[in-house]
Scaffold this motif. Structure first.
Motif, PDB file in Angstrom:
ATOM      1  N   GLU B  70       0.814  -1.230   0.000  1.00 27.13           N
ATOM      2  CA  GLU B  70       0.000   0.000   0.000  1.00 27.13           C
ATOM      3  C   GLU B  70       0.841   1.270   0.000  1.00 27.13           C
ATOM      4  O   GLU B  70       0.318   2.350  -0.272  1.00 27.13           O
ATOM      5  CB  GLU B  70      -0.979  -0.006   1.182  1.00 27.13           C
ATOM      6  CG  GLU B  70      -0.379   0.002   2.573  1.00 27.13           C
ATOM      7  CD  GLU B  70      -0.140  -1.399   3.114  1.00 27.13           C
ATOM      8  OE1 GLU B  70      -0.015  -2.335   2.305  1.00 27.13           O
ATOM      9  OE2 GLU B  70      -0.071  -1.549   4.351  1.00 27.13           O
ATOM     10  N   ILE B  74       2.046   1.465  -6.514  1.00 26.42           N
ATOM     11  CA  ILE B  74       2.116   0.639  -7.718  1.00 26.42           C
ATOM     12  C   ILE B  74       0.719   0.101  -7.974  1.00 26.42           C
ATOM     13  O   ILE B  74       0.096  -0.452  -7.067  1.00 26.42           O
ATOM     14  CB  ILE B  74       3.102  -0.530  -7.520  1.00 26.42           C
ATOM     15  CG1 ILE B  74       4.530   0.005  -7.429  1.00 26.42           C
ATOM     16  CG2 ILE B  74       2.978  -1.548  -8.639  1.00 26.42           C
ATOM     17  CD1 ILE B  74       5.579  -1.046  -7.209  1.00 26.42           C
ATOM     18  N   TYR B  76      -1.854  -2.511  -9.842  1.00 23.65           N
ATOM     19  CA  TYR B  76      -1.738  -3.892 -10.318  1.00 23.65           C
ATOM     20  C   TYR B  76      -3.068  -4.335 -10.921  1.00 23.65           C
ATOM     21  O   TYR B  76      -4.105  -4.257 -10.266  1.00 23.65           O
ATOM     22  CB  TYR B  76      -1.340  -4.757  -9.120  1.00 23.65           C
ATOM     23  CG  TYR B  76      -1.344  -6.253  -9.340  1.00 23.65           C
ATOM     24  CD1 TYR B  76      -0.706  -6.817 -10.430  1.00 23.65           C
ATOM     25  CD2 TYR B  76      -1.955  -7.097  -8.418  1.00 23.65           C
ATOM     26  CE1 TYR B  76      -0.694  -8.192 -10.603  1.00 23.65           C
ATOM     27  CE2 TYR B  76      -1.938  -8.476  -8.583  1.00 23.65           C
ATOM     28  CZ  TYR B  76      -1.306  -9.012  -9.681  1.00 23.65           C
ATOM     29  OH  TYR B  76      -1.302 -10.362  -9.851  1.00 23.65           O
ATOM     30  N   PRO B  78      -4.621  -7.669 -12.249  1.00 26.25           N
ATOM     31  CA  PRO B  78      -4.377  -9.098 -12.442  1.00 26.25           C
ATOM     32  C   PRO B  78      -5.077  -9.631 -13.683  1.00 26.25           C
ATOM     33  O   PRO B  78      -5.926  -8.955 -14.275  1.00 26.25           O
ATOM     34  CB  PRO B  78      -4.930  -9.734 -11.170  1.00 26.25           C
ATOM     35  CG  PRO B  78      -5.900  -8.765 -10.624  1.00 26.25           C
ATOM     36  CD  PRO B  78      -5.523  -7.404 -11.119  1.00 26.25           C
ATOM     37  N   TYR B  81      -8.694  -9.511 -13.651  1.00 27.19           N
ATOM     38  CA  TYR B  81      -9.085  -8.131 -13.307  1.00 27.19           C
ATOM     39  C   TYR B  81      -9.472  -7.957 -11.838  1.00 27.19           C
ATOM     40  O   TYR B  81      -9.338  -6.872 -11.296  1.00 27.19           O
ATOM     41  CB  TYR B  81     -10.212  -7.604 -14.202  1.00 27.19           C
ATOM     42  CG  TYR B  81     -10.004  -7.949 -15.656  1.00 27.19           C
ATOM     43  CD1 TYR B  81      -8.792  -7.644 -16.278  1.00 27.19           C
ATOM     44  CD2 TYR B  81     -10.960  -8.602 -16.398  1.00 27.19           C
ATOM     45  CE1 TYR B  81      -8.563  -7.984 -17.591  1.00 27.19           C
ATOM     46  CE2 TYR B  81     -10.741  -8.957 -17.715  1.00 27.19           C
ATOM     47  CZ  TYR B  81      -9.536  -8.641 -18.302  1.00 27.19           C
ATOM     48  OH  TYR B  81      -9.312  -8.987 -19.595  1.00 27.19           O
ATOM     49  N   ALA B  82     -10.009  -9.000 -11.187  1.00 20.29           N
ATOM     50  CA  ALA B  82     -10.386  -8.948  -9.761  1.00 20.29           C
ATOM     51  C   ALA B  82     -11.187  -7.692  -9.419  1.00 20.29           C
ATOM     52  O   ALA B  82     -10.892  -7.005  -8.444  1.00 20.29           O
ATOM     53  CB  ALA B  82      -9.134  -9.061  -8.885  1.00 20.29           C
ATOM     54  N   LEU B  83     -12.218  -7.407 -10.207  1.00 17.64           N
ATOM     55  CA  LEU B  83     -13.118  -6.293  -9.856  1.00 17.64           C
ATOM     56  C   LEU B  83     -13.960  -6.753  -8.670  1.00 17.64           C
ATOM     57  O   LEU B  83     -14.403  -7.911  -8.640  1.00 17.64           O
ATOM     58  CB  LEU B  83     -14.021  -5.953 -11.045  1.00 17.64           C
ATOM     59  CG  LEU B  83     -13.309  -5.379 -12.256  1.00 17.64           C
ATOM     60  CD1 LEU B  83     -14.294  -5.200 -13.412  1.00 17.64           C
ATOM     61  CD2 LEU B  83     -12.645  -4.051 -11.934  1.00 17.64           C
ATOM     62  N   PHE B  95     -12.566   2.994  -5.177  1.00 16.76           N
ATOM     63  CA  PHE B  95     -12.082   2.206  -4.039  1.00 16.76           C
ATOM     64  C   PHE B  95     -10.744   2.730  -3.483  1.00 16.76           C
ATOM     65  O   PHE B  95     -10.587   2.906  -2.287  1.00 16.76           O
ATOM     66  CB  PHE B  95     -11.937   0.739  -4.459  1.00 16.76           C
ATOM     67  CG  PHE B  95     -11.561  -0.172  -3.328  1.00 16.76           C
ATOM     68  CD1 PHE B  95     -12.541  -0.796  -2.572  1.00 16.76           C
ATOM     69  CD2 PHE B  95     -10.229  -0.391  -2.989  1.00 16.76           C
ATOM     70  CE1 PHE B  95     -12.202  -1.629  -1.511  1.00 16.76           C
ATOM     71  CE2 PHE B  95      -9.884  -1.215  -1.934  1.00 16.76           C
ATOM     72  CZ  PHE B  95     -10.869  -1.835  -1.203  1.00 16.76           C
ATOM     73  N   GLY B  96      -9.808   2.974  -4.368  1.00 21.72           N
ATOM     74  CA  GLY B  96      -8.462   3.365  -3.936  1.00 21.72           C
ATOM     75  C   GLY B  96      -8.366   4.788  -3.433  1.00 21.72           C
ATOM     76  O   GLY B  96      -7.315   5.203  -2.926  1.00 21.72           O
ATOM     77  N   ARG B 143      -9.602   1.791 -12.294  1.00 22.68           N
ATOM     78  CA  ARG B 143      -9.445   1.635 -10.837  1.00 22.68           C
ATOM     79  C   ARG B 143      -7.972   1.706 -10.444  1.00 22.68           C
ATOM     80  O   ARG B 143      -7.613   2.277  -9.416  1.00 22.68           O
ATOM     81  CB  ARG B 143     -10.039   0.289 -10.411  1.00 22.68           C
ATOM     82  CG  ARG B 143      -9.972   0.048  -8.934  1.00 22.68           C
ATOM     83  CD  ARG B 143     -10.537  -1.296  -8.555  1.00 22.68           C
ATOM     84  NE  ARG B 143      -9.760  -2.403  -9.128  1.00 22.68           N
ATOM     85  CZ  ARG B 143     -10.011  -3.678  -8.912  1.00 22.68           C
ATOM     86  NH1 ARG B 143     -11.043  -4.021  -8.148  1.00 22.68           N
ATOM     87  NH2 ARG B 143      -9.277  -4.632  -9.447  1.00 22.68           N
ATOM     88  N   ALA B 144      -7.122   1.128 -11.300  1.00 23.50           N
ATOM     89  CA  ALA B 144      -5.692   1.117 -11.002  1.00 23.50           C
ATOM     90  C   ALA B 144      -5.077   2.503 -11.179  1.00 23.50           C
ATOM     91  O   ALA B 144      -4.241   2.930 -10.385  1.00 23.50           O
ATOM     92  CB  ALA B 144      -4.992   0.114 -11.905  1.00 23.50           C
ATOM     93  N   THR B 147      -5.525   6.248  -8.704  1.00 21.96           N
ATOM     94  CA  THR B 147      -4.736   6.616  -7.524  1.00 21.96           C
ATOM     95  C   THR B 147      -3.413   7.294  -7.904  1.00 21.96           C
ATOM     96  O   THR B 147      -2.572   7.516  -7.038  1.00 21.96           O
ATOM     97  CB  THR B 147      -4.416   5.356  -6.686  1.00 21.96           C
ATOM     98  OG1 THR B 147      -3.805   4.405  -7.556  1.00 21.96           O
ATOM     99  CG2 THR B 147      -5.662   4.737  -6.076  1.00 21.96           C
ATOM    100  N   ASP B 155      -0.955  -7.988 -15.657  1.00 20.04           N
ATOM    101  CA  ASP B 155      -0.696  -9.421 -15.742  1.00 20.04           C
ATOM    102  C   ASP B 155      -1.592 -10.050 -16.815  1.00 20.04           C
ATOM    103  O   ASP B 155      -2.803 -10.150 -16.622  1.00 20.04           O
ATOM    104  CB  ASP B 155      -0.968 -10.067 -14.376  1.00 20.04           C
ATOM    105  CG  ASP B 155      -0.514 -11.513 -14.322  1.00 20.04           C
ATOM    106  OD1 ASP B 155       0.015 -12.003 -15.338  1.00 20.04           O
ATOM    107  OD2 ASP B 155      -0.688 -12.150 -13.272  1.00 20.04           O
TER     108      ASP B 155
END
Lengths: 271, 350
Positions: B70, B74, B76, B78, B81-83, B95-96, B143-144, B147, B155
């Motif tokens: 955190e 950086i 990330y 995946p 996508y891991a939404l 979120f971030g 989302r990435a 921030t 990935d």
């Protein structure tokens, strides 16, 4: 030759299907038969008047309250414990896992007896004297239920945590969350449905708990008379109508819990 | 800049061995390798998501080896996508930013800008479960990026998409990178993806970094057989003469062999031709005689279920591939004259 093989295959499939569906039908018939037999023994008038008697009301209230308290305590301790056993890697993890599984497989009467013995040693007696009385008291019911259901609760919640893809937590960390923050903002919301389902199953199991409860808290009317204890007491005095009314109440509570569980199971996340 | 020095990571039986890498500021860096080579582990090491046994990671001169994820700034994305499925698109993007000291107006402006750039403005109120693969990827990128990270880790971002969406998003990734100028590390097993996007490529195999270089470095001088085989062991031919044939075609003469290829509007000095893009036949096959040459089989080597043939064509010795069964059927052997046909779409200018 080929046709005959195909024919044999089809016939084999039919036999297999008949055997599996037959076994399922037999089981369903068995359970519904047992439940239906309850209604043949007594008439509706007696059943309804017994159901609304003060004694049954007190037994329902005691069962619901103690099971709820036992479930809340199980969940409060169970969530962090399940998370730890699911995520942490440490020496002796399999030993801890086995210890947690023991209360699930050991007879509840044995657990109740162990608790009784515990309260007869100096530590237990000290707790009874200076902190809270458990033996043959209402807190004893909660403790007995907690002892039996907490391990089940941890096991169910561990399965929920295991099923969460670690990528979600990893992404949460890269988006600025600490380990603690990721637990509350990512892991818990993802585990929500599984945790609610665990709570319901734990609660339903606590409501039906008998062996450990009667051993530790006894069977005193109405002080420690939970629903399963009420069935036992009614049968021991040959009051079959009352026993049937309590069994129907218990079955209704369990069925309601399972219905809620099914509803939650269907909800899920549309990923 | 990311500097990885002698990094070793052990995950179960897999070990990432002594990784040394320098990724430059603003660079689009692609880590290329087969499945199970350890590509994702490198990303996780950079992001701080796995424990490093040995070595050091520096980000912009600051030691980040033991820095929690955190604090690394950086982002990330995946592979899947891991939404977060319990949030809608806008909540996922936001979120971030929760808990960050930023004015609401600034946050809204930033989200609007990114949503516009990524073409997802119309999706903000949608549930993430109702998005297509391409849309999910854009939301994950938003989302990435919201921030303001200093590094973006991707990935296998295109591997879950259908061919046409992946091709489109490849171009989009290139555009986003040009617009945002963020240092990007992209992991893939797809050579074409690496070729199209990378400023530099690192080839990794079985937990070991084999070669780092530009696309040309890797193609023209693969450092060993592993790299050469992974990139498809291309034949590299030097061109002596090049002439425009019109109709979008040019003729490049390489080792006395006139090869016709699409005109990409740039000078042709060398061309790469993969063995899989050379068709071998014992007889002169019917059809147009475009890029069809006669050659002499010099050597035959088995290569899994295939046979690799070294064939002399003009002054060049080319490596070609064909199924063993086809070779036996056509009775192709060392010393025999064969016909080679080069697939025009397989010829690349390097």
């Amino acid at each position: 030759m080929h046709t005959s093989r195909v024919y044999k295959g089809i016939r084999g499939e039919g036999v297999f299907r008949a055997a599996t569906v037959g076994a399922l039908a037999l089981l369903c018939l068995f359970f519904t038969g047992i439940l239906a037999s309850l209604f043949t023994y007594t008439d509706w008038g007696t059943l309804v008047s017994t159901l609304f008697s003060r004694e049954i009301f007190l037994a329902i209230r005691l069962s619901v309250v103690t099971a709820t308290v036992a479930t809340v305590i199980s969940v409060l301790i169970g969530i962090p414990a399940a998370y730890a056993i699911s995520h942490a890697e440490f020496r002796g993890k399999s030993v801890v896992d086995t210890i947690l599984d023991l209360p699930i497989v050991v007879s509840p009467v044995a657990l109740g007896a162990a608790l009784l013995v515990f309260f007869n040693n100096p530590v237990g007696m000290g707790i009874e004297k200076y902190f809270m009385r458990f033996v043959f008291e209402v807190p004893g019911i909660v403790l007995a239920q907690f002892t039996v259901v907490s391990a089940l609760s941890v096991r169910l919640m561990k399965t929920t945590f295991d099923s969460i893809d670690p990528r979600f937590e990893q992404v949460g960390r890269t988006l600025g969350c600490s380990k603690v923050s990721v637990f509350f903002r990512v892991t818990l919301p993802l585990a929500r449905n599984g945790l609610i389902a665990s709570c319901i199953l734990t609660w339903a199991r606590a409501v039906g708990e008998f062996g450990a409860t009667i051993t530790l808290a006894g069977a005193m009317k109405p002080k420690t008379e939970t629903l399963p204890v009420a069935i036992f007491l009614s049968l021991s005095t040959a009051d079959i109508e009352k026993a049937i009314a309590v069994i129907i109440t218990l079955v209704a509570i369990s069925a309601a819990a399972l219905l809620v569980l099914r509803k939650i199971g269907k909800r899920g996340f549309p990923v | 800049m990311i500097e990885i020095r002698d990094v070793q990571v052990r995950l179960g039986k897999f070990t990432l061995r002594d990784i040394n890498l320098k990724i430059r500021e603003g660079e689009y860096f692609v880590i290329l390798g087969p499945t199970g080579a350890g590509k994702t582990v490198i990303l996780e090491a950079i992001a701080g998501l796995c424990r490093i046994r040995r070595g050091k990671i520096q980000i912009n001169g600051e030691d980040a080896t033991n820095m929690p994820p955190e604090r690394r700034r950086i982002a990330y994305v995946p592979q899947d996508y891991a939404l977060f499925p319990f949030l809608n698109v806008l909540e996922n993007i936001r979120f971030g930013l929760k808990g960050k000291k930023q004015a609401d107006a600034d946050v809204d402006r930033r989200i609007d800008h990114l949503a516009h750039l990524l073409g997802i403005s119309h999706l903000l109120e949608r549930h993430v479960g109702n998005l297509s693969g391409g849309e999910k990827q854009r939301v994950a990128l938003a989302r990435a990026l919201v921030t303001s990270p200093r590094i973006l880790l991707l990935d296998e971002p295109l591997s879950n998409l259908d061919i046409s969406t992946a091709k489109y998003l490849r171009l989009e990734l290139e555009r986003f990178h040009q617009e945002l100028g963020i240092t990007t590390v992209h992991v893939t097993h797809n050579l074409m993806e690496a070729e199209e996007l990378a400023d530099r490529i690192a080839i990794i195999s079985a937990g070991k970094l084999e070669q780092v270089g530009t696309r040309e470095d890797i193609f023209l001088s693969p450092c060993n057989e592993t790299v050469s085989n992974f990139i498809g062991a291309p034949n590299i031919l030097s061109c002596e003469k090049c002439s425009d044939l019109g109709h979008g075609l040019i003729e490049a003469v390489c080792g006395g062999v006139p090869i016709i290829l699409p005109n990409e509007g740039r000078e042709v000095r060398k061309i790469a031709l993969f063995p899989r893009d050379i068709y071998v036949s014992a007889i002169n096959p019917p059809g147009p005689s475009l890029n069809r040459f006669r050659g002499l089989v010099m050597k035959i080597e088995p290569f899994s279920s295939l046979a690799r043939l070294k064939v002399k064509v003009g002054d060049n010795v080319l490596l070609a591939e064909m199924p063993k069964s086809a070779m036996e059927e056509m009775a192709i052997d060392v010393g025999r004259e064969v016909y080679l046909i080069f697939k025009i779409r397989g010829i690349r200018i390097v």
